[in-house]
Design a protein around this motif. Structure first.
Motif, PDB file in Angstrom:
ATOM      1  N   THR A  73     -31.818  20.239   3.114  1.00  0.00           N
ATOM      2  CA  THR A  73     -32.560  20.618   1.919  1.00  0.00           C
ATOM      3  C   THR A  73     -32.464  19.508   0.881  1.00  0.00           C
ATOM      4  O   THR A  73     -31.651  18.596   1.008  1.00  0.00           O
ATOM      5  N   SER A  74     -33.303  19.614  -0.131  1.00  0.00           N
ATOM      6  CA  SER A  74     -33.306  18.671  -1.262  1.00  0.00           C
ATOM      7  C   SER A  74     -33.403  17.228  -0.796  1.00  0.00           C
ATOM      8  O   SER A  74     -32.735  16.350  -1.337  1.00  0.00           O
ATOM      9  N   LEU A  75     -34.238  16.984   0.204  1.00  0.00           N
ATOM     10  CA  LEU A  75     -34.381  15.624   0.733  1.00  0.00           C
ATOM     11  C   LEU A  75     -35.192  14.761  -0.232  1.00  0.00           C
ATOM     12  O   LEU A  75     -36.277  15.138  -0.662  1.00  0.00           O
ATOM     13  N   HIS A  76     -34.641  13.607  -0.552  1.00  0.00           N
ATOM     14  CA  HIS A  76     -35.306  12.615  -1.404  1.00  0.00           C
ATOM     15  C   HIS A  76     -35.400  11.330  -0.592  1.00  0.00           C
ATOM     16  O   HIS A  76     -34.386  10.696  -0.307  1.00  0.00           O
ATOM     17  N   TRP A  77     -36.612  10.959  -0.228  1.00  0.00           N
ATOM     18  CA  TRP A  77     -36.852   9.836   0.677  1.00  0.00           C
ATOM     19  C   TRP A  77     -36.967   8.536  -0.102  1.00  0.00           C
ATOM     20  O   TRP A  77     -37.796   8.410  -0.997  1.00  0.00           O
ATOM     21  N   SER A  78     -36.172   7.544   0.258  1.00  0.00           N
ATOM     22  CA  SER A  78     -36.264   6.228  -0.354  1.00  0.00           C
ATOM     23  C   SER A  78     -37.085   5.277   0.518  1.00  0.00           C
ATOM     24  O   SER A  78     -37.550   4.249   0.046  1.00  0.00           O
ATOM     25  N   ARG A  79     -37.272   5.645   1.787  1.00  0.00           N
ATOM     26  CA  ARG A  79     -38.048   4.812   2.708  1.00  0.00           C
ATOM     27  C   ARG A  79     -38.686   5.718   3.759  1.00  0.00           C
ATOM     28  O   ARG A  79     -38.058   6.665   4.239  1.00  0.00           O
ATOM     29  N   TRP A  80     -39.920   5.402   4.119  1.00  0.00           N
ATOM     30  CA  TRP A  80     -40.619   6.077   5.223  1.00  0.00           C
ATOM     31  C   TRP A  80     -41.600   5.055   5.787  1.00  0.00           C
ATOM     32  O   TRP A  80     -42.681   4.852   5.238  1.00  0.00           O
ATOM     33  N   GLY A  81     -41.211   4.379   6.838  1.00  0.00           N
ATOM     34  CA  GLY A  81     -42.034   3.300   7.372  1.00  0.00           C
ATOM     35  C   GLY A  81     -42.156   3.349   8.875  1.00  0.00           C
ATOM     36  O   GLY A  81     -41.698   4.290   9.529  1.00  0.00           O
ATOM     37  N   GLN A  82     -42.776   2.315   9.433  1.00  0.00           N
ATOM     38  CA  GLN A  82     -43.010   2.245  10.875  1.00  0.00           C
ATOM     39  C   GLN A  82     -41.716   2.262  11.687  1.00  0.00           C
ATOM     40  O   GLN A  82     -41.640   2.898  12.723  1.00  0.00           O
ATOM     41  N   LYS A 139     -35.405   6.885   5.471  1.00  0.00           N
ATOM     42  CA  LYS A 139     -34.072   7.177   4.945  1.00  0.00           C
ATOM     43  C   LYS A 139     -34.191   8.120   3.759  1.00  0.00           C
ATOM     44  O   LYS A 139     -35.068   7.958   2.912  1.00  0.00           O
ATOM     45  N   ALA A 140     -33.283   9.104   3.719  1.00  0.00           N
ATOM     46  CA  ALA A 140     -33.258  10.069   2.620  1.00  0.00           C
ATOM     47  C   ALA A 140     -31.822  10.452   2.309  1.00  0.00           C
ATOM     48  O   ALA A 140     -30.918  10.257   3.131  1.00  0.00           O
ATOM     49  N   VAL A 141     -31.632  11.000   1.132  1.00  0.00           N
ATOM     50  CA  VAL A 141     -30.380  11.667   0.791  1.00  0.00           C
ATOM     51  C   VAL A 141     -30.728  13.128   0.568  1.00  0.00           C
ATOM     52  O   VAL A 141     -31.850  13.455   0.175  1.00  0.00           O
ATOM     53  N   GLY A 142     -29.777  14.001   0.841  1.00  0.00           N
ATOM     54  CA  GLY A 142     -30.017  15.422   0.675  1.00  0.00           C
ATOM     55  C   GLY A 142     -28.754  16.211   0.928  1.00  0.00           C
ATOM     56  O   GLY A 142     -27.641  15.699   0.772  1.00  0.00           O
ATOM     57  N   VAL A 143     -28.944  17.455   1.326  1.00  0.00           N
ATOM     58  CA  VAL A 143     -27.837  18.376   1.572  1.00  0.00           C
ATOM     59  C   VAL A 143     -28.028  19.011   2.943  1.00  0.00           C
ATOM     60  O   VAL A 143     -29.131  19.435   3.285  1.00  0.00           O
ATOM     61  N   ASN A 144     -26.955  19.045   3.727  1.00  0.00           N
ATOM     62  CA  ASN A 144     -26.957  19.749   5.006  1.00  0.00           C
ATOM     63  C   ASN A 144     -26.251  21.079   4.770  1.00  0.00           C
ATOM     64  O   ASN A 144     -25.089  21.109   4.375  1.00  0.00           O
ATOM     65  N   ILE A 145     -26.964  22.176   4.977  1.00  0.00           N
ATOM     66  CA  ILE A 145     -26.392  23.509   4.813  1.00  0.00           C
ATOM     67  C   ILE A 145     -26.095  24.037   6.210  1.00  0.00           C
ATOM     68  O   ILE A 145     -27.003  24.180   7.035  1.00  0.00           O
ATOM     69  N   VAL A 146     -24.795  24.295   6.474  1.00  0.00           N
ATOM     70  CA  VAL A 146     -24.338  24.638   7.822  1.00  0.00           C
ATOM     71  C   VAL A 146     -23.542  25.936   7.786  1.00  0.00           C
ATOM     72  O   VAL A 146     -22.662  26.116   6.936  1.00  0.00           O
ATOM     73  N   ASN A 147     -23.830  26.835   8.726  1.00  0.00           N
ATOM     74  CA  ASN A 147     -23.081  28.076   8.885  1.00  0.00           C
ATOM     75  C   ASN A 147     -21.798  27.765   9.650  1.00  0.00           C
ATOM     76  O   ASN A 147     -21.843  27.136  10.712  1.00  0.00           O
ATOM     77  N   ASP A 148     -20.654  28.220   9.128  1.00  0.00           N
ATOM     78  CA  ASP A 148     -19.389  27.964   9.838  1.00  0.00           C
ATOM     79  C   ASP A 148     -19.198  28.882  11.043  1.00  0.00           C
ATOM     80  O   ASP A 148     -18.319  28.658  11.869  1.00  0.00           O
TER      81      ASP A 148
END
Length: 155
Positions: free
Chosen positions: A74-83, A87-96
């Motif tokens: 979630t909350s992915l913010h992409w700094s690059r999207w190319g051929q 690359k993005a930063v965000g949050v991985n929400i995982v069930n334990d």
């Protein structure tokens, strides 16, 4: 007991919303850009294929565990999207999943997402899709995860 009931309710609601989205008639879905615009954009850069086999470019959210929804980005913010890569930063929400997934708790972990290995998508060979995702956990991570996890992406 209350925590177990709440966890079960959240899991069931999530599963129901996924099923509803998959079966919603096309006129109930949000309007898409004109097909020619979408095709031009997708011809230039690879896409990320979601659980419903929809091509996406720079999504803000992405489900990793399509079957049960127990891991999502979630909350992915992409700094690059190319051929070659994205690359993005965000949050991985995982069930334990402790003691089992329906009774488990969801935890959030900051993550750096990298996509690469673009190749023709089997469903639409004229489109390239990223076929590998790498997650890097710069801070905390799920107990059983190494600092970097690589997943092949579905075709």
């Amino acid at each position: 007991m209350r925590r177990h009931t709440l966890s079960t309710a959240v899991t069931l609601c999530f599963a129901a919303s996924l099923a509803a989205a998959a079966s919603a008639p096309s006129e109930a879905r949000p309007a898409s850009p004109p097909a020619s615009q979408t095709a031009r954009q997708q011809a230039r850069v690879p896409v990320l294929v979601d659980c419903f086999f929809h091509p996406e470019v720079r999504p803000t959210d992405f489900v990793l565990a399509c079957g049960d929804g127990n891991s999502r980005l979630t909350s992915l913010h992409w700094s690059r999207w190319g051929q070659a890569s994205a690359k993005a930063v965000g949050v991985n929400i995982v069930n334990d999943c402790k003691p089992y997934c329906a009774a488990g708790r969801f935890h959030s972990y900051p993550v750096v997402v990298r996509l690469d290995r673009a190749q023709p998508w089997k469903k639409r060979p004229h489109l390239q899709h990223y076929s590998r995702m790498t997650l890097e956990y710069p801070a905390g991570r799920p107990d059983t995860f190494p600092p970097t996890v690589t997943y092949p992406l579905w075709n």
